[in-house]
Design a protein around this motif. Sequence first.
Motif, PDB file in Angstrom:
ATOM      1  N   SER A 295       0.827  -1.204   0.000  1.00  0.00           N
ATOM      2  CA  SER A 295       0.000   0.000   0.000  1.00  0.00           C
ATOM      3  C   SER A 295       0.861   1.254   0.000  1.00  0.00           C
TER       4      SER A 295
ATOM      5  N   TRP B 151      -3.899  -3.629  -4.537  1.00  0.00           N
ATOM      6  CA  TRP B 151      -3.117  -2.418  -4.767  1.00  0.00           C
ATOM      7  C   TRP B 151      -2.659  -2.292  -6.208  1.00  0.00           C
TER       8      TRP B 151
ATOM      9  N   HIS C 124      -4.533  -1.901   5.711  1.00  0.00           N
ATOM     10  CA  HIS C 124      -3.866  -1.600   4.438  1.00  0.00           C
ATOM     11  C   HIS C 124      -2.759  -2.571   4.048  1.00  0.00           C
TER      12      HIS C 124
ATOM     13  N   SER D  27       3.343  -6.253  -6.173  1.00  0.00           N
ATOM     14  CA  SER D  27       2.454  -6.137  -5.016  1.00  0.00           C
ATOM     15  C   SER D  27       2.235  -7.501  -4.367  1.00  0.00           C
TER      16      SER D  27
ATOM     17  N   ARG E  16       0.976   3.996  -3.178  1.00  0.00           N
ATOM     18  CA  ARG E  16       0.688   5.422  -3.000  1.00  0.00           C
ATOM     19  C   ARG E  16       1.867   6.279  -3.457  1.00  0.00           C
TER      20      ARG E  16
END
Length: 273
Positions: A66, A88, A149, A83, A70
């Motif tokens: 996560s 994600w 998350h 990932s 971002r």
Amino acid sequence: MPHLRRLLVVPLSLLLLGLGAIAAPAWSEDITVFAAASLTNAIETAAQQYEEKTGIHVRLSLASSSTLARQIAAGAPADIYISANEKWMDWLNDQGVIQSNSRQDILANSLVLIAPANSTTPPTDITKSTKITDLIGHDERIAVGDPDHVPAGIYAKQALTTLGQWDAVNPRLARADNVRSALALVERGEAPLGIVYRTDAMISDGVKIIGTFPADSHPSITYPIALIDPQDGDAALKFLVWLLGDDAATIFADYGFDAIATTVTITPDTAAQ
């Protein structure tokens, strides 16, 4: 004026055959890979072997999936993203950030319950009748990647929910920023139990596996990989293909990952810029 940029389009099988014929000096750029923390040891070994083979330096950024997603969405200079779950990667795809036709599922994993290596907690058959909180003291907690998350924590919540134990376990969790931090809490004896990936437990001498969550208690744990807006003929594409090949599969297997067969072709993708 907008210009067209084309991704190098070659069947994976053909690229794999051609890797050995390309001299290292032809590959001039470094590669930056953002990868889930649970891949740390395996991807470090793979990057080192690839650099020795080709002379191309692979820079690694390792953290929760996560956090990395971002950062990439905010413009961090990543060439490849790996990932620890589909969520994600889907999110980045929705942001229009990844090269969607390069996306592949590369690895699989499983979820386990661990204890410190010197723990007297016996092996446990994890079922709906297992009360995991009975395995810890009244004031003790279970280490896990934050279920809000962190992929490992998300899988843990899904498994505990399926087994009817989430409501009891949730207040007793020690939530970590990533799965390796959860592992460290158990290694140091700061938590008597932890929920991590099997591969995390395998690389640690400080913990032991005392139970495995049923495969049908959570979605399959898969690791997708994708390119991030690669340049024409980018070295990143060649590295991605190498990671899907036999040499990398051997490395990942040594660290306990299960390979996912890849029989696809990277298709043309031309975008107006």
